[in-house]
Design a protein around this motif. Structure first.
Motif, PDB file in Angstrom:
ATOM      1  N   SER A  76     -11.636 -13.476   5.681  1.00  0.00           N
ATOM      2  CA  SER A  76     -10.446 -14.176   6.152  1.00  0.00           C
ATOM      3  C   SER A  76     -10.165 -13.833   7.610  1.00  0.00           C
ATOM      4  O   SER A  76     -10.269 -12.685   8.030  1.00  0.00           O
ATOM      5  CB  SER A  76      -9.225 -13.803   5.300  1.00  0.00           C
ATOM      6  N   MET A  77      -9.765 -14.854   8.373  1.00  0.00           N
ATOM      7  CA  MET A  77      -9.389 -14.669   9.765  1.00  0.00           C
ATOM      8  C   MET A  77      -7.938 -15.061  10.029  1.00  0.00           C
ATOM      9  O   MET A  77      -7.342 -14.612  11.006  1.00  0.00           O
ATOM     10  CB  MET A  77     -10.312 -15.485  10.667  1.00  0.00           C
ATOM     11  N   ASP A  78      -7.375 -15.928   9.183  1.00  0.00           N
ATOM     12  CA  ASP A  78      -5.977 -16.343   9.345  1.00  0.00           C
ATOM     13  C   ASP A  78      -5.091 -15.356   8.586  1.00  0.00           C
ATOM     14  O   ASP A  78      -4.676 -15.609   7.464  1.00  0.00           O
ATOM     15  CB  ASP A  78      -5.769 -17.785   8.874  1.00  0.00           C
ATOM     16  N   LEU A  79      -4.786 -14.249   9.228  1.00  0.00           N
ATOM     17  CA  LEU A  79      -4.121 -13.113   8.569  1.00  0.00           C
ATOM     18  C   LEU A  79      -2.621 -13.191   8.814  1.00  0.00           C
ATOM     19  O   LEU A  79      -2.131 -12.872   9.896  1.00  0.00           O
ATOM     20  CB  LEU A  79      -4.698 -11.796   9.086  1.00  0.00           C
ATOM     21  N   ASP A  80      -1.886 -13.595   7.781  1.00  0.00           N
ATOM     22  CA  ASP A  80      -0.442 -13.769   7.877  1.00  0.00           C
ATOM     23  C   ASP A  80       0.319 -12.456   7.744  1.00  0.00           C
ATOM     24  O   ASP A  80       1.407 -12.322   8.314  1.00  0.00           O
ATOM     25  CB  ASP A  80       0.068 -14.687   6.752  1.00  0.00           C
ATOM     26  N   GLN A  81      -0.189 -11.520   6.933  1.00  0.00           N
ATOM     27  CA  GLN A  81       0.605 -10.357   6.538  1.00  0.00           C
ATOM     28  C   GLN A  81      -0.130  -9.047   6.829  1.00  0.00           C
ATOM     29  O   GLN A  81      -1.349  -8.969   6.661  1.00  0.00           O
ATOM     30  CB  GLN A  81       0.922 -10.393   5.038  1.00  0.00           C
ATOM     31  N   ALA A  82       0.630  -8.057   7.244  1.00  0.00           N
ATOM     32  CA  ALA A  82       0.129  -6.681   7.356  1.00  0.00           C
ATOM     33  C   ALA A  82       1.207  -5.763   6.776  1.00  0.00           C
ATOM     34  O   ALA A  82       2.399  -6.042   6.909  1.00  0.00           O
ATOM     35  CB  ALA A  82      -0.167  -6.317   8.802  1.00  0.00           C
ATOM     36  N   MET A  83       0.800  -4.683   6.135  1.00  0.00           N
ATOM     37  CA  MET A  83       1.778  -3.864   5.411  1.00  0.00           C
ATOM     38  C   MET A  83       1.580  -2.374   5.649  1.00  0.00           C
ATOM     39  O   MET A  83       0.487  -1.922   6.026  1.00  0.00           O
ATOM     40  CB  MET A  83       1.704  -4.160   3.912  1.00  0.00           C
ATOM     41  N   LEU A  84       2.641  -1.661   5.405  1.00  0.00           N
ATOM     42  CA  LEU A  84       2.632  -0.203   5.360  1.00  0.00           C
ATOM     43  C   LEU A  84       3.654   0.192   4.302  1.00  0.00           C
ATOM     44  O   LEU A  84       4.788  -0.291   4.314  1.00  0.00           O
ATOM     45  CB  LEU A  84       3.025   0.395   6.712  1.00  0.00           C
ATOM     46  N   ILE A  85       3.256   1.056   3.376  1.00  0.00           N
ATOM     47  CA  ILE A  85       4.172   1.555   2.342  1.00  0.00           C
ATOM     48  C   ILE A  85       4.316   3.056   2.523  1.00  0.00           C
ATOM     49  O   ILE A  85       3.317   3.778   2.642  1.00  0.00           O
ATOM     50  CB  ILE A  85       3.650   1.226   0.925  1.00  0.00           C
ATOM     51  N   GLU A  86       5.562   3.507   2.569  1.00  0.00           N
ATOM     52  CA  GLU A  86       5.861   4.933   2.741  1.00  0.00           C
ATOM     53  C   GLU A  86       6.751   5.421   1.607  1.00  0.00           C
ATOM     54  O   GLU A  86       7.571   4.660   1.084  1.00  0.00           O
ATOM     55  CB  GLU A  86       6.602   5.162   4.067  1.00  0.00           C
ATOM     56  N   ARG A  87       6.588   6.669   1.253  1.00  0.00           N
ATOM     57  CA  ARG A  87       7.543   7.277   0.332  1.00  0.00           C
ATOM     58  C   ARG A  87       8.832   7.567   1.102  1.00  0.00           C
ATOM     59  O   ARG A  87       8.803   7.965   2.276  1.00  0.00           O
ATOM     60  CB  ARG A  87       6.980   8.560  -0.262  1.00  0.00           C
ATOM     61  N   ARG A  88       9.941   7.344   0.399  1.00  0.00           N
ATOM     62  CA  ARG A  88      11.242   7.584   1.030  1.00  0.00           C
ATOM     63  C   ARG A  88      12.149   8.214  -0.021  1.00  0.00           C
ATOM     64  O   ARG A  88      12.746   7.516  -0.832  1.00  0.00           O
ATOM     65  CB  ARG A  88      11.820   6.267   1.542  1.00  0.00           C
ATOM     66  N   GLY A  89      12.214   9.556  -0.016  1.00  0.00           N
ATOM     67  CA  GLY A  89      12.933  10.250  -1.073  1.00  0.00           C
ATOM     68  C   GLY A  89      12.253   9.974  -2.404  1.00  0.00           C
ATOM     69  O   GLY A  89      11.042  10.114  -2.554  1.00  0.00           O
ATOM     70  N   SER A  90      13.040   9.516  -3.384  1.00  0.00           N
ATOM     71  CA  SER A  90      12.466   9.173  -4.688  1.00  0.00           C
ATOM     72  C   SER A  90      12.014   7.714  -4.738  1.00  0.00           C
ATOM     73  O   SER A  90      11.475   7.271  -5.751  1.00  0.00           O
ATOM     74  CB  SER A  90      13.506   9.422  -5.788  1.00  0.00           C
ATOM     75  N   GLY A  91      12.235   6.999  -3.643  1.00  0.00           N
ATOM     76  CA  GLY A  91      11.858   5.596  -3.600  1.00  0.00           C
ATOM     77  C   GLY A  91      10.785   5.328  -2.557  1.00  0.00           C
ATOM     78  O   GLY A  91       9.942   6.200  -2.264  1.00  0.00           O
ATOM     79  N   PHE A  92      10.811   4.127  -1.979  1.00  0.00           N
ATOM     80  CA  PHE A  92       9.757   3.700  -1.064  1.00  0.00           C
ATOM     81  C   PHE A  92      10.365   2.856   0.057  1.00  0.00           C
ATOM     82  O   PHE A  92      11.416   2.227  -0.109  1.00  0.00           O
ATOM     83  CB  PHE A  92       8.703   2.855  -1.785  1.00  0.00           C
ATOM     84  N   ARG A  93       9.677   2.828   1.190  1.00  0.00           N
ATOM     85  CA  ARG A  93       9.969   1.873   2.249  1.00  0.00           C
ATOM     86  C   ARG A  93       8.716   1.036   2.469  1.00  0.00           C
ATOM     87  O   ARG A  93       7.628   1.584   2.691  1.00  0.00           O
ATOM     88  CB  ARG A  93      10.377   2.566   3.541  1.00  0.00           C
ATOM     89  N   VAL A  94       8.875  -0.285   2.400  1.00  0.00           N
ATOM     90  CA  VAL A  94       7.776  -1.217   2.636  1.00  0.00           C
ATOM     91  C   VAL A  94       8.010  -1.872   3.991  1.00  0.00           C
ATOM     92  O   VAL A  94       9.022  -2.545   4.203  1.00  0.00           O
ATOM     93  CB  VAL A  94       7.706  -2.291   1.528  1.00  0.00           C
ATOM     94  N   TRP A  95       7.081  -1.645   4.915  1.00  0.00           N
ATOM     95  CA  TRP A  95       7.050  -2.386   6.174  1.00  0.00           C
ATOM     96  C   TRP A  95       6.104  -3.568   5.972  1.00  0.00           C
ATOM     97  O   TRP A  95       4.949  -3.379   5.580  1.00  0.00           O
ATOM     98  CB  TRP A  95       6.541  -1.510   7.318  1.00  0.00           C
ATOM     99  N   TYR A  96       6.600  -4.759   6.232  1.00  0.00           N
ATOM    100  CA  TYR A  96       5.799  -5.960   5.975  1.00  0.00           C
ATOM    101  C   TYR A  96       5.893  -6.857   7.206  1.00  0.00           C
ATOM    102  O   TYR A  96       6.948  -7.450   7.485  1.00  0.00           O
ATOM    103  CB  TYR A  96       6.339  -6.671   4.741  1.00  0.00           C
ATOM    104  N   ALA A  97       4.813  -6.922   7.953  1.00  0.00           N
ATOM    105  CA  ALA A  97       4.771  -7.729   9.163  1.00  0.00           C
ATOM    106  C   ALA A  97       4.181  -9.096   8.840  1.00  0.00           C
ATOM    107  O   ALA A  97       3.107  -9.189   8.238  1.00  0.00           O
ATOM    108  CB  ALA A  97       3.936  -7.045  10.234  1.00  0.00           C
ATOM    109  N   ILE A  98       4.887 -10.145   9.251  1.00  0.00           N
ATOM    110  CA  ILE A  98       4.455 -11.514   9.022  1.00  0.00           C
ATOM    111  C   ILE A  98       4.229 -12.187  10.371  1.00  0.00           C
ATOM    112  O   ILE A  98       5.075 -12.061  11.279  1.00  0.00           O
ATOM    113  CB  ILE A  98       5.515 -12.308   8.221  1.00  0.00           C
ATOM    114  N   ALA A  99       3.113 -12.869  10.525  1.00  0.00           N
ATOM    115  CA  ALA A  99       2.792 -13.543  11.781  1.00  0.00           C
ATOM    116  C   ALA A  99       3.979 -14.386  12.255  1.00  0.00           C
ATOM    117  O   ALA A  99       4.534 -15.179  11.488  1.00  0.00           O
ATOM    118  CB  ALA A  99       1.562 -14.420  11.600  1.00  0.00           C
ATOM    119  N   ASP A 100       4.389 -14.203  13.502  1.00  0.00           N
ATOM    120  CA  ASP A 100       5.550 -14.909  14.053  1.00  0.00           C
ATOM    121  C   ASP A 100       5.085 -16.216  14.694  1.00  0.00           C
ATOM    122  O   ASP A 100       4.927 -16.308  15.919  1.00  0.00           O
ATOM    123  CB  ASP A 100       6.270 -14.024  15.063  1.00  0.00           C
TER     124      ASP A 100
END
Length: 494
Positions: A76-100
């Protein structure tokens, strides 16, 4: 999940098959009036947009510090999404970059008008017809690794149970670290050698899938038809989605749910909606389950049953194919100042919006702009508000054409790959009866649909008193690439 065709490498196919496929694809392009080349003024506009400076600045901070990765089908070359998932305390933080995409497409520009005419990317067996010129969709706007790119950056915080606790959507400049593909990621996960990003994706994706089940949502894990080229030619096979594909889809759904929440709070937006299936639809699916000998206890919800199905088992695969009837009737709901009476996507059992595929789907560009404006406390731009009323009809027209093209391509691939096998006998299961048959082609009131075990073909079947769900042997009587017609005749039960 609808059927679809993937051709891995048509160059390895026999010359005759490649020629027949190419001729059939050209006929499909003409039949459905699919666009060919981009007009010169659109290409000039795309080149202009690609040359512009989209680096950090006011309203677009530098977030290239985030170690984002993309995860897509191989190549694939048409990449709409990029992600990063981090632990945040007992939960999570999802960074989700979408092509602008809005950073490149000016309102009422040649690019904008062409995108509204195309509506979405069309996928054919050995080519794509993109929504935007490749200089953008596979270049300057795509989240390719090692490249600084403008993006809509979502910050999605989850608690330990998978509930959203906070949502932010803003513009930023990001840089993906690596481009991962599904088969490689799954192999690494299975072997215990996956990077931490994929281990966290599995953890969060599973958590979100469990939340979906608790809501009463459904995810159809139906097999898809796939065309694979090898040293002997081509073959058709069924492929069940990999677990990592579902986990990745759950992140996209999370962003879509968050976007819908924002829109409903701000009382302006465009939602993806699906009504609850009617009693007649569910009743028919119960009859299919009985015919296929799929156990469906009284009182068990169809969503629970679907989750028990194994697409590797022929009868379960047939049932999952039939269960797509539960997803018919999806559309788009626009609102500005008055919330729709039932803004729900029944399959997800929650509200939902399309925001994660702007390189391939028109509506996502407008929906993302609404979310960025609402998070910033700004007015939604006039160009977005002016476009909202026309989006449902545009998208529904594009969806219908895309599905019709998909069906035509499947029929063509089956006819091309079976055309030398007239008279051969195959084993399969009767999938459906009269109501899904194209009578103009068949003219047989006792015809039905058969799902072969091998090769991966779902095609028309002639016969008398066809028993739905029966395993039987059939003989191939027609495989005509010109008409895209494949027809089998019933022989006897297995």
């Amino acid at each position: 999940m609808p059927r679809r065709v993937l051709v891995i490498d048509s160059a390895e196919a026999p010359d005759e098959a490649r020629a027949a496929l190419a001729k059939g694809i050209e006929a499909i392009r003409a039949e459905f009036a699919l666009p060919a080349r981009f007009p010169p003024e659109v290409l000039r506009d795309a080149e202009r947009a690609a040359r512009e400076d989209h680096g950090p600045g006011p309203g677009r901070p530098d977030r290239t510090d985030l170690p984002l990765v993309t995860l897509d089908p191989p190549g694939s070359m048409d990449l709409d999404q990029a992600m990063l998932i981090e632990r945040r305390g007992s939960g999570f933080r999802v960074w989700y970059a979408i092509a602008d995409v809005a950073a490149f497409v000016r309102p009422d520009s040649p690019l904008d008008r062409e995108a509204r005419a195309r509506v979405e990317t069309f996928y054919l067996p050995d080519l794509r017809i993109p929504l935007h010129p490749p200089v953008l969709s596979e270049g300057a706007a795509s989240l390719l690794p090692g490249e600084d790119r403008p993006a809509v950056l979502w910050q999605l915080d989850l608690d330990s149970s998978g509930d959203l606790t906070s949502v932010e959507a803003s513009r930023a400049v990001v840089r993906s670290r690596s481009r991962l593909d599904y088969p490689t990621a799954q192999r690494q996960l299975d072997a215990g050698t996956a990077p931490e990003a994929m281990n966290l994706l599995r953890e969060v994706g599973t958590l979100l899938r469990d939340r979906e089940a608790l809501r009463g949502g459904i995810s159809l894990n139906a097999s898809v038809q796939q065309v694979v080229a090898d040293h002997d030619g081509w073959r058709l096979e069924y492929r069940a989605p990999l677990p990592v594909e579902d986990w990745n889809a759950q992140i996209s759904l999370l962003a879509g749910i968050a976007a819908a929440d924002l829109m409903l709070y701000g009382q302006v937006g465009v939602l993806r909606v699906l009504p609850e299936p009617g009693e007649a639809t569910v009743g028919k699916l119960r009859r299919v389950a009985r015919a296929l000998k799929v156990r469906w206890p009284e009182g068990e919800a169809y969503a629970t049953l679907i989750r028990r199905m194994d697409p590797a088992r022929p009868r379960h695969a047939a049932f999952l194919t039939e269960a797509t009837s539960l997803l018919r009737g999806a559309g788009y709901e626009v609102f500005d100042g008055q919330i729709p009476p039932r803004p729900i996507h029944a399959a997800l059992a929650t509200q939902y919006a399309h925001v994660t595929a702007p390189l391939r789907r028109l509506v996502d560009r407008f929906a993302a702009e609404i979310c960025v404006s609402l998070c910033a406390g700004d007015e939604v731009p006039d160009w977005v508000c002016a476009a909202l009323p026309s989006l449902p009809a545009l998208m529904e027209s594009g969806d219908r054409r895309a599905k019709a093209v998909e069906r035509a391509c499947v029929d063509l691939a089956e006819a091309v790959l079976l055309r030398e096998r007239i008279g051969e006998v195959f084993e399969g299961v009767v999938l459906d009866l009269n109501d899904r048959v194209d009578w103009d082609r068949n003219g047989k009131p006792d015809a039905g649909v058969v799902m072969l075990r091998e090769p991966a073909v779902i095609a028309r079947l002639d016969g008398h008193d066809l028993p739905q769900g029966a395993e039987l042997r059939v003989r191939l009587v027609t495989a005509d690439p010109a008409s895209r017609r494949v027809l089998f005749d019933w022989i006897d039960a297995v």
